[in-house]
Design a protein around this motif. Structure first.
Motif, mmCIF file in Angstrom:
data_model
loop_
_atom_site.group_PDB
_atom_site.id
_atom_site.type_symbol
_atom_site.label_atom_id
_atom_site.label_comp_id
_atom_site.label_asym_id
_atom_site.label_seq_id
_atom_site.Cartn_x
_atom_site.Cartn_y
_atom_site.Cartn_z
ATOM 1 N N ILE A 47 0.837 -1.204 0.000
ATOM 2 C CA ILE A 47 0.000 0.000 0.000
ATOM 3 C C ILE A 47 0.870 1.251 0.000
ATOM 4 C CG2 ILE A 47 -1.651 1.344 1.370
ATOM 5 C CD1 ILE A 47 -2.867 -1.293 2.289
ATOM 6 N N ALA A 48 1.962 1.187 0.763
ATOM 7 C CA ALA A 48 2.872 2.342 0.857
ATOM 8 C C ALA A 48 3.988 2.272 -0.173
ATOM 9 C CB ALA A 48 3.461 2.415 2.260
ATOM 10 N N ALA A 49 3.791 1.519 -1.250
ATOM 11 C CA ALA A 49 4.835 1.367 -2.278
ATOM 12 C C ALA A 49 5.318 2.697 -2.854
ATOM 13 C CB ALA A 49 4.336 0.451 -3.388
ATOM 14 N N PRO A 50 4.435 3.683 -3.124
ATOM 15 C CA PRO A 50 4.943 4.971 -3.638
ATOM 16 C C PRO A 50 5.884 5.679 -2.670
ATOM 17 C CG PRO A 50 2.587 4.767 -4.052
ATOM 18 C CD PRO A 50 2.970 3.623 -3.157
ATOM 19 N N ILE A 51 5.752 5.386 -1.379
ATOM 20 C CA ILE A 51 6.619 6.013 -0.375
ATOM 21 C C ILE A 51 7.833 5.147 -0.093
ATOM 22 C CG2 ILE A 51 6.707 6.889 1.994
ATOM 23 C CD1 ILE A 51 3.674 7.293 1.825
ATOM 24 N N VAL A 52 7.628 3.827 -0.007
ATOM 25 C CA VAL A 52 8.695 2.910 0.391
ATOM 26 C C VAL A 52 9.648 2.626 -0.762
ATOM 27 C CG1 VAL A 52 9.178 0.598 1.298
ATOM 28 C CG2 VAL A 52 7.202 1.877 2.123
ATOM 29 N N ALA A 53 9.131 2.523 -1.987
ATOM 30 C CA ALA A 53 9.970 2.159 -3.133
ATOM 31 C C ALA A 53 11.075 3.184 -3.341
ATOM 32 C CB ALA A 53 9.109 2.048 -4.383
ATOM 33 N N GLN A 103 24.748 5.326 -4.150
ATOM 34 C CA GLN A 103 23.624 4.741 -4.880
ATOM 35 C C GLN A 103 23.799 3.224 -4.924
ATOM 36 O OE1 GLN A 103 22.858 6.555 -8.660
ATOM 37 N NE2 GLN A 103 21.219 5.137 -9.215
ATOM 38 N N TYR A 104 22.763 2.537 -4.565
ATOM 39 C CA TYR A 104 22.817 1.075 -4.554
ATOM 40 C C TYR A 104 21.408 0.530 -4.798
ATOM 41 C CZ TYR A 104 21.307 2.111 0.198
ATOM 42 O OH TYR A 104 20.627 2.625 1.279
ATOM 43 N N TYR A 105 21.336 -0.725 -5.192
ATOM 44 C CA TYR A 105 20.068 -1.403 -5.462
ATOM 45 C C TYR A 105 20.038 -2.675 -4.621
ATOM 46 C CZ TYR A 105 20.007 1.752 -9.472
ATOM 47 O OH TYR A 105 20.030 2.872 -10.276
ATOM 48 N N ILE A 106 19.140 -2.708 -3.646
ATOM 49 C CA ILE A 106 19.104 -3.815 -2.686
ATOM 50 C C ILE A 106 18.853 -5.154 -3.382
ATOM 51 C CG2 ILE A 106 17.873 -4.760 -0.696
ATOM 52 C CD1 ILE A 106 17.413 -1.929 0.276
ATOM 53 N N ILE A 130 9.119 -5.166 -7.527
ATOM 54 C CA ILE A 130 8.488 -6.206 -6.713
ATOM 55 C C ILE A 130 7.396 -5.608 -5.828
ATOM 56 C CG2 ILE A 130 8.892 -7.756 -4.759
ATOM 57 C CD1 ILE A 130 11.486 -8.588 -6.036
ATOM 58 N N LEU A 131 7.657 -4.446 -5.240
ATOM 59 C CA LEU A 131 6.653 -3.798 -4.392
ATOM 60 C C LEU A 131 5.401 -3.458 -5.206
ATOM 61 C CD1 LEU A 131 8.883 -1.423 -2.231
ATOM 62 C CD2 LEU A 131 7.634 -3.427 -1.443
ATOM 63 N N TYR A 132 5.591 -2.856 -6.368
ATOM 64 C CA TYR A 132 4.451 -2.504 -7.198
ATOM 65 C C TYR A 132 3.790 -3.749 -7.798
ATOM 66 C CZ TYR A 132 5.142 2.563 -7.091
ATOM 67 O OH TYR A 132 5.220 3.872 -6.685
ATOM 68 N N GLY A 133 4.595 -4.743 -8.163
ATOM 69 C CA GLY A 133 4.038 -5.972 -8.725
ATOM 70 C C GLY A 133 3.224 -6.754 -7.705
ATOM 71 N N THR A 134 3.686 -6.786 -6.457
ATOM 72 C CA THR A 134 2.924 -7.453 -5.403
ATOM 73 C C THR A 134 1.604 -6.737 -5.168
ATOM 74 O OG1 THR A 134 5.019 -8.100 -4.361
ATOM 75 C CG2 THR A 134 3.026 -8.307 -3.045
ATOM 76 N N ARG A 135 1.622 -5.414 -5.273
ATOM 77 C CA ARG A 135 0.377 -4.669 -5.089
ATOM 78 C C ARG A 135 -0.630 -5.027 -6.179
ATOM 79 N NH1 ARG A 135 -0.011 1.872 -4.605
ATOM 80 N NH2 ARG A 135 0.900 1.786 -6.696
ATOM 81 N N VAL A 136 -0.176 -5.143 -7.423
ATOM 82 C CA VAL A 136 -1.075 -5.523 -8.514
ATOM 83 C C VAL A 136 -1.652 -6.920 -8.268
ATOM 84 C CG1 VAL A 136 -1.177 -6.098 -10.970
ATOM 85 C CG2 VAL A 136 0.018 -4.030 -10.226
ATOM 86 N N SER A 137 -0.806 -7.854 -7.864
ATOM 87 C CA SER A 137 -1.275 -9.220 -7.618
ATOM 88 C C SER A 137 -2.275 -9.265 -6.464
ATOM 89 C CB SER A 137 -0.083 -10.141 -7.316
ATOM 90 O OG SER A 137 0.791 -10.204 -8.428
ATOM 91 N N LEU A 138 -2.028 -8.489 -5.409
ATOM 92 C CA LEU A 138 -2.947 -8.470 -4.269
ATOM 93 C C LEU A 138 -4.265 -7.801 -4.624
ATOM 94 C CD1 LEU A 138 -0.553 -7.695 -1.279
ATOM 95 C CD2 LEU A 138 -1.737 -9.831 -1.760
ATOM 96 N N ILE A 139 -4.224 -6.763 -5.459
ATOM 97 C CA ILE A 139 -5.466 -6.116 -5.892
ATOM 98 C C ILE A 139 -6.349 -7.120 -6.619
ATOM 99 C CG2 ILE A 139 -6.418 -4.437 -7.526
ATOM 100 C CD1 ILE A 139 -4.107 -2.573 -6.776
ATOM 101 N N ILE A 140 -5.754 -7.860 -7.546
ATOM 102 C CA ILE A 140 -6.520 -8.870 -8.281
ATOM 103 C C ILE A 140 -7.059 -9.937 -7.331
ATOM 104 C CG2 ILE A 140 -6.333 -10.708 -10.007
ATOM 105 C CD1 ILE A 140 -4.326 -8.942 -11.495
#
Length: 349
Positions: free
Chosen positions: A71-77, A126-129, A143-153
């Protein structure tokens, strides 16, 4: 003749005095009639049993954290999931302060391990976890945004289970007779059409995306819920309290909301919890074979599909989204098992 006064009982009776007898006070009588255990409602008693199931509690905590993060993907990502930084493409995962191979930004090429961040000139801060994909997009953000799409469906599928499935099952079981027979034949026809065929037909009418998947789930996903609710309604409608309500002139709608649905709540919640991981897997399967969520939108299925193509060289692109979908599926199933045992302990037997 035996003298009764010499018996032990007679000796004890002689030792009794009027001071040893006192009338019982009202407070002592009330204390004796108090219920020792607190009175619990159905939900409170179910929650008490659910807390004893450690796996279900851990699953509930994990799912709560994952839902909050999505839900907080726009803030957490940390990055925009669709922004392509080609010069930083195919970077391995890097977590600051960790020197473990595979998490320190290095990649084994041949017999040597190379620092890919230094090789591509990535700034120190700069790094990518979770690394980046072949187009330079941040995998963690996707992954954060993709999980949100899967959970919405998945939650939309659960909503259709609760509305269409419960309503259809209640009407079919309550009416019975010819109406029930006709409604069950309709269910058999719908269940005979595979979901994949329905999705392909939807793609001929609608554009590929979330809407076509949701419509496909809406057409056939509620059938299991309807059958379970119908079976339970057939069993409950002949109970004494239902017959009493009908004798007193209660309407069918009022009986459904006042008596049937509360007694079916456990079955409905359990069936809904089992439908959510099925919908997540269905979406991931469609996206994996290329007829689900279109690019560049991320979902767990599209991420696994992208990672599968380069698995031999960049395994992290498939492992991380695959781990997320496994955690989701296992957590939902364990929580559903825990809820089933909590709402109906007799099902353990």
């Amino acid at each position: 003749m035996h003298n009764q006064d010499n018996t032990p009982v007679a000796d004890e009776l002689k030792n009794l005095s009027p001071d040893m007898f006192a009338p019982a006070s009202e407070s002592s009588i009330q204390d004796n009639e108090k219920i020792a255990a607190p009175s619990l409602s159905f939900i409170q008693d179910s929650w008490r049993r659910l807390k004893k199931n450690k796996a279900a509690v851990v699953s509930l905590i994990v799912l709560t954290i994952m839902i909050i993060l999505t839900i907080a993907a726009p803030i957490v990502a940390p990055h925009d999931p669709n922004v392509q930084t080609v010069e930083f493409a195919s970077l391995p995962p890097k977590i600051p302060g960790i020197g473990i191979d595979g998490l320190n930004g290095t990649q084994k090429i041949g017999e040597t391990r190379v620092d890919k961040y230094a090789e591509k000139g990535v700034p120190e801060d700069q790094y990518y976890i979770f690394g980046t994909d072949s187009l330079g997009r941040d995998l963690l953000s996707r992954i954060l945004y993709g999980t949100r799409v899967s959970l919405i469906i998945a939650f939309v599928a659960a909503f259709f289970d609760l509305t269409i499935g419960v309503t259809y099952g209640l009407v079919s079981g309550w009416c019975g007779g010819k109406i029930d027979n006709f409604m069950q034949r309709v269910l058999e026809i719908l269940s005979g059409v595979p979901n994949l065929v329905v999705v392909i037909l939807m793609l001929l009418v609608l554009d590929p995306g979330i809407m076509s998947i949701i419509i496909a789930l809406a057409i056939t996903g509620w059938i299991s819920m309807a059958r379970v609710v119908r079976a339970q309604t057939l069993k409950l409608k002949n109970q004494e309290y239902i017959l009493a309500a009908r004798t007193l002139g209660e309407s069918s709608i009022k009986i459904a909301f006042k008596h049937l649905i509360p007694n079916l709540s456990g079955v409905i919640i359990i069936q809904t919890m089992f439908s959510i991981p099925s919908a997540i897997f269905f979406e991931a399967f469609l996206s994996f074979i290329g007829i689900g969520i279109p690019a560049p939108t991320a979902s767990l299925g599209t991420l696994i599909n992208d990672g599968y193509k380069t698995f031999r060289f960049l395994p992290h692109l498939m492992w991380y989204p695959a781990a997320v979908i496994c955690i989701l599926m296992i957590s939902f199933n364990l929580l559903a098992d825990g809820l089933r045992d909590a709402f109906d302990p007799k099902m353990k037997d």
